[in-house]
Design a protein around this motif. Structure first.
Motif, mmCIF file in Angstrom:
data_model
loop_
_atom_site.group_PDB
_atom_site.id
_atom_site.type_symbol
_atom_site.label_atom_id
_atom_site.label_comp_id
_atom_site.label_asym_id
_atom_site.label_seq_id
_atom_site.Cartn_x
_atom_site.Cartn_y
_atom_site.Cartn_z
ATOM 1 N N LYS A 1 -55.438 -23.316 20.593
ATOM 2 C CA LYS A 1 -56.814 -23.459 20.131
ATOM 3 C C LYS A 1 -56.956 -24.804 19.455
ATOM 4 C CE LYS A 1 -58.705 -19.289 20.524
ATOM 5 N NZ LYS A 1 -59.760 -19.237 21.532
ATOM 6 N N ASP A 2 -57.972 -25.553 19.787
ATOM 7 C CA ASP A 2 -58.027 -26.914 19.277
ATOM 8 C C ASP A 2 -59.016 -27.129 18.143
ATOM 9 O OD1 ASP A 2 -57.713 -30.009 21.170
ATOM 10 O OD2 ASP A 2 -56.787 -29.227 19.351
ATOM 11 N N ASN A 3 -59.580 -26.074 17.620
ATOM 12 C CA ASN A 3 -60.602 -26.235 16.599
ATOM 13 C C ASN A 3 -59.945 -26.486 15.240
ATOM 14 O OD1 ASN A 3 -62.807 -26.148 15.034
ATOM 15 N ND2 ASN A 3 -63.445 -24.077 15.588
ATOM 16 N N VAL A 4 -60.471 -27.474 14.521
ATOM 17 C CA VAL A 4 -59.819 -27.868 13.274
ATOM 18 C C VAL A 4 -59.878 -26.760 12.237
ATOM 19 C CG1 VAL A 4 -59.848 -29.510 11.391
ATOM 20 C CG2 VAL A 4 -60.306 -30.282 13.684
ATOM 21 N N ILE A 5 -61.007 -26.081 12.155
ATOM 22 C CA ILE A 5 -61.157 -25.041 11.131
ATOM 23 C C ILE A 5 -60.151 -23.925 11.374
ATOM 24 C CG2 ILE A 5 -62.761 -23.486 10.003
ATOM 25 C CD1 ILE A 5 -63.632 -26.279 9.727
ATOM 26 N N ILE A 6 -60.068 -23.514 12.636
ATOM 27 C CA ILE A 6 -59.116 -22.446 12.960
ATOM 28 C C ILE A 6 -57.704 -22.899 12.645
ATOM 29 C CG2 ILE A 6 -58.118 -21.123 14.841
ATOM 30 C CD1 ILE A 6 -60.754 -20.923 16.106
ATOM 31 N N LYS A 7 -57.415 -24.159 12.960
ATOM 32 C CA LYS A 7 -56.069 -24.669 12.682
ATOM 33 C C LYS A 7 -55.769 -24.600 11.193
ATOM 34 C CE LYS A 7 -55.079 -28.098 16.202
ATOM 35 N NZ LYS A 7 -54.768 -29.517 16.403
ATOM 36 N N VAL A 8 -56.702 -25.033 10.392
ATOM 37 C CA VAL A 8 -56.440 -25.046 8.958
ATOM 38 C C VAL A 8 -56.200 -23.637 8.450
ATOM 39 C CG1 VAL A 8 -57.481 -25.523 6.728
ATOM 40 C CG2 VAL A 8 -57.692 -27.180 8.541
ATOM 41 N N VAL A 9 -57.034 -22.697 8.915
ATOM 42 C CA VAL A 9 -56.885 -21.322 8.442
ATOM 43 C C VAL A 9 -55.539 -20.753 8.888
ATOM 44 C CG1 VAL A 9 -57.774 -19.002 8.751
ATOM 45 C CG2 VAL A 9 -59.333 -20.870 8.288
ATOM 46 N N VAL A 10 -55.217 -20.927 10.151
ATOM 47 C CA VAL A 10 -53.956 -20.375 10.683
ATOM 48 C C VAL A 10 -52.765 -20.975 9.965
ATOM 49 C CG1 VAL A 10 -52.471 -20.457 12.704
ATOM 50 C CG2 VAL A 10 -54.818 -19.733 12.938
ATOM 51 N N VAL A 11 -52.807 -22.300 9.784
ATOM 52 C CA VAL A 11 -51.659 -22.945 9.132
ATOM 53 C C VAL A 11 -51.546 -22.486 7.677
ATOM 54 C CG1 VAL A 11 -50.822 -25.144 8.275
ATOM 55 C CG2 VAL A 11 -51.516 -24.926 10.625
ATOM 56 N N ALA A 12 -52.682 -22.318 7.020
ATOM 57 C CA ALA A 12 -52.617 -21.861 5.626
ATOM 58 C C ALA A 12 -51.981 -20.477 5.543
ATOM 59 C CB ALA A 12 -54.018 -21.865 5.023
ATOM 60 N N VAL A 13 -52.400 -19.591 6.440
ATOM 61 C CA VAL A 13 -51.863 -18.230 6.403
ATOM 62 C C VAL A 13 -50.363 -18.234 6.698
ATOM 63 C CG1 VAL A 13 -51.894 -16.035 7.626
ATOM 64 C CG2 VAL A 13 -54.033 -17.095 6.943
ATOM 65 N N THR A 14 -49.964 -18.940 7.751
ATOM 66 C CA THR A 14 -48.538 -18.926 8.101
ATOM 67 C C THR A 14 -47.704 -19.652 7.061
ATOM 68 O OG1 THR A 14 -48.917 -20.845 9.492
ATOM 69 C CG2 THR A 14 -48.900 -18.704 10.560
ATOM 70 N N LEU A 15 -48.286 -20.658 6.444
ATOM 71 C CA LEU A 15 -47.572 -21.352 5.377
ATOM 72 C C LEU A 15 -47.298 -20.419 4.209
ATOM 73 C CD1 LEU A 15 -46.750 -24.248 4.526
ATOM 74 C CD2 LEU A 15 -48.915 -24.394 3.391
ATOM 75 N N ALA A 16 -48.321 -19.661 3.831
ATOM 76 C CA ALA A 16 -48.133 -18.702 2.743
ATOM 77 C C ALA A 16 -47.082 -17.667 3.121
ATOM 78 C CB ALA A 16 -49.466 -18.025 2.420
ATOM 79 N N TRP A 17 -47.103 -17.250 4.368
ATOM 80 C CA TRP A 17 -46.129 -16.259 4.831
ATOM 81 C C TRP A 17 -44.710 -16.822 4.765
ATOM 82 C CZ3 TRP A 17 -46.334 -13.996 10.487
ATOM 83 C CH2 TRP A 17 -45.413 -12.959 10.583
ATOM 84 N N SER A 18 -44.540 -18.044 5.223
ATOM 85 C CA SER A 18 -43.206 -18.660 5.172
ATOM 86 C C SER A 18 -42.716 -18.804 3.730
ATOM 87 C CB SER A 18 -43.240 -20.046 5.802
ATOM 88 O OG SER A 18 -43.199 -19.986 7.190
ATOM 89 N N SER A 19 -43.594 -19.255 2.873
ATOM 90 C CA SER A 19 -43.184 -19.438 1.482
ATOM 91 C C SER A 19 -42.838 -18.096 0.856
ATOM 92 C CB SER A 19 -44.296 -20.107 0.686
ATOM 93 O OG SER A 19 -44.756 -21.235 1.369
ATOM 94 N N TRP A 20 -43.630 -17.081 1.167
ATOM 95 C CA TRP A 20 -43.328 -15.758 0.632
ATOM 96 C C TRP A 20 -41.983 -15.251 1.132
ATOM 97 C CZ3 TRP A 20 -42.896 -11.264 3.608
ATOM 98 C CH2 TRP A 20 -42.791 -10.083 2.889
#
Lengths: 269, 282
Positions: free
Chosen positions: B226-245
């Motif tokens: 998916k190439d949409n910037v908003i979706i990218k930011v949201v997805v990356v934020a969620v997965t980042l939080a998951w990785s850190s957790w």
């Protein structure tokens, strides 16, 4: 009584054994002869983690050891003595690096210089200027031409890593050799610590540099550069005994300003 | 050893174990007691006296070598001197005696598919332990006891490849940067914990940091599609939080509580930089 031994200026001489340590060792070894030997092999951080300056009687003997516990260049436990800091100490040092005029940073780090600041502040700075530099360049181009596509230039990372790591490692080394040659006492670890913490203000200013107004960017970088440079040079002066070595402090100031201008021109053009 | 088809070598040219075995076999009084039962024929293909075992479990099948007290008779199987791995897919899996060496000799001759399956199941179980909620997460000793480096390797390479595919220019440089960042980052993070006086095992920590990249892998895959910037930011934020957790309990229990933030900050820095790379590469 024992704490004064840890603040002896000779503690920065790696591998040297201050003569007074022998006395302290004898005192503690009479009480607990086996304890010193037991503390030796495991990590020094276990004993250092209990308190960094004021220690009890038995662990005082161990506090002497980490200063001289050099196990060789490739043994990681030789370097734990330079990472013997807690979160609050690091935060304290970070905040005090933002004050350009006070000049007392050196006395704060004298007893316990740390390389944690150098490593992670420079790494953070590399990442921040590479990423925000890309953002800033994009915003500048978009201001002129609304249809420029976003393009992430990976070479920014390479350049940032090379320049920041190179500066932070080589400049203190050069000043250490220079001051040794000129006769003043110098400590390489403290220089690295000083220059490492001086880079912290660039991290904060990089966030402000994203604003695509050219005049504002120049103002911000010049203020940040001046603050950082005066921080470095004022603290460097305490290592210079005689006044006719002021040229050294001035050259440090100039170098730090040069770094800040380089950051602005290469990454936030 | 087989003296029927080979010229007996000079005792000094045999390997140590062979020497000991010869001593045992030739002295019927067994004055030299082996520390463990005599070695089985290493990697031998058993003769048809034992039927091929369809279930490749490491069962104990008595070796063809007679016990030391019995006079040595000519062994029925020819014992090769050097371990010769049989061709993959052979049916000799059940026929390997396991005594004294543990499971290691068995895995040398099992089919490749079994090895791959075992490694894959270990990766999946480690992944479940590290990345998904489970009761063992708070105990770092238990969490990744059976660590391995295959999982982290796959995840790092996959992330590098995904980023490289997403990039429109300088693909090889992007892969190099991502791979170097992740690999060197894992090593440096582990060294950081050790330098702060923490207690971790080096490779266990490398393994754990590699497994915690799994959410970012998923994020990178979604961002590639998916190439949409908003979706990218949201997805990356969620997965980042998951990785850190996922990485938090292990890292925080490894150091002195007063230095917890010092140990965790670099982890966060690395994951944020990888997340930024994922968003920024297009």
């Amino acid at each position: 009584m024992e704490e004064s031994f840890t603040t002896l200026p000779s503690s920065h001489l790696l591998g040297s054994v201050p003569a007074v340590v022998g006395e302290g060792k004898k005192v503690t070894s009479q009480e607990v002869p086996g304890a010193n030997l037991q503390i030796f092999p495991p990590n020094n951080g276990g004993s250092g983690g209990q308190g960094y300056q004021t220690l009890g009687a038995t662990s005082d003997g161990a506090a002497q050891e980490p200063n001289n516990n050099w196990k060789g260049f490739f043994n990681i436990y030789s370097y734990t003595q330079y990472f013997n800091v807690d979160t609050d100490i690091v935060l304290n040092r970070l905040i005090s690096s933002l004050y350009p005029i006070q000049g007392d940073f050196v006395s704060k780090i004298d007893a316990n210089p740390d390389l944690y600041g150098l490593v992670w502040i420079s790494t953070t700075l590399v990442f921040v200027i590479a990423s925000l530099g890309n953002c800033a360049t994009y915003l500048m181009h978009r201001r002129d031409d609304h249809s420029t596509p976003w393009n992430f230039d990976v070479s920014y990372l390479n350049m940032a890593a090379g320049s920041i790591y190179g500066y932070a490692l080589i400049v203190p080394l050069a000043y250490y050799f220079l001051l040794q040659y000129l006769g003043s006492s110098a400590s390489l670890v403290r220089f690295w610590c000083l220059w490492g913490y001086s880079l912290f203000i660039f991290i904060l200013s990089s966030f402000l540099l994203v604003i695509p107004v050219e005049f504002l960017r120049w103002t911000i970088i010049l203020i940040a550069g001046a603050a950082s440079a005066s921080f470095v040079s004022l603290n460097l002066r305490s290592y210079i005994q005689t006044t006719d070595l002021t040229i050294v402090a001035i050259s440090a100031f100039v170098l730090q300003m040069g770094l800040s201008i380089f950051i602005k021109m290469w990454f936030f053009a | 050893m087989s003296h029927s088809d080979t010229i007996p070598l000079h005792p000094s040219s045999q390997s140590d174990i062979d020497e000991i075995e010869n001593l045992i076999l030739n002295s019927h009084h067994s004055s030299v007691l082996p520390a463990r039962p005599p070695s089985p024929p290493r990697a031998s293909i058993p003769v048809s006296s034992t039927p091929p075992n369809p279930n490749p479990t490491p069962t104990f099948i008595p070796s063809n070598l007679p016990p030391p007290s019995i006079p040595k008779s000519t062994p029925t199987a020819s014992i090769p001197r050097a371990p010769v791995p049989p061709p993959p897919g052979s049916t000799s899996t059940g026929g390997i005696a396991s005594s004294g060496f543990g499971p290691a000799p068995n895995t040398l001759t099992e089919p490749v598919w079994d090895t791959v399956k075992r490694d894959l199941s270990r990766i999946v179980s480690n992944l479940k332990l590290v990345v998904f909620p489970n009761p063992f997460r708070e105990d770092p000793g238990k969490a990744l006891r059976d660590w391995d480096l295959w999982g982290p390797f796959f995840f790092i390479v996959f992330l590098g490849l995904t980023l490289s595919w997403s990039a429109s220019v300088k693909k090889s440089e992007v892969f190099a940067v991502a791979f170097a960042l992740l690999a060197a980052g894992a090593v440096i993070l582990t060294l950081n914990v050790l330098l702060l006086g923490g207690h971790i095992i080096f490779f266990q920590s490398l393994s754990l940091l590699g497994y915690c990249l799994f959410p970012l892998d998923i994020g990178a895959l979604i961002c590639m599609l998916k190439d949409n910037v908003i979706i990218k930011v949201v997805v990356v934020a969620v997965t980042l939080a998951w990785s850190s957790w996922a990485a938090y309990p292990f890292m925080s229990t490894a150091v002195n509580p007063r230095r917890k933030a010092l140990a965790l900050y670099p982890v966060l820095l690395m994951y944020v930089s990888v997340g930024f790379l994922i968003i920024a590469i297009d």
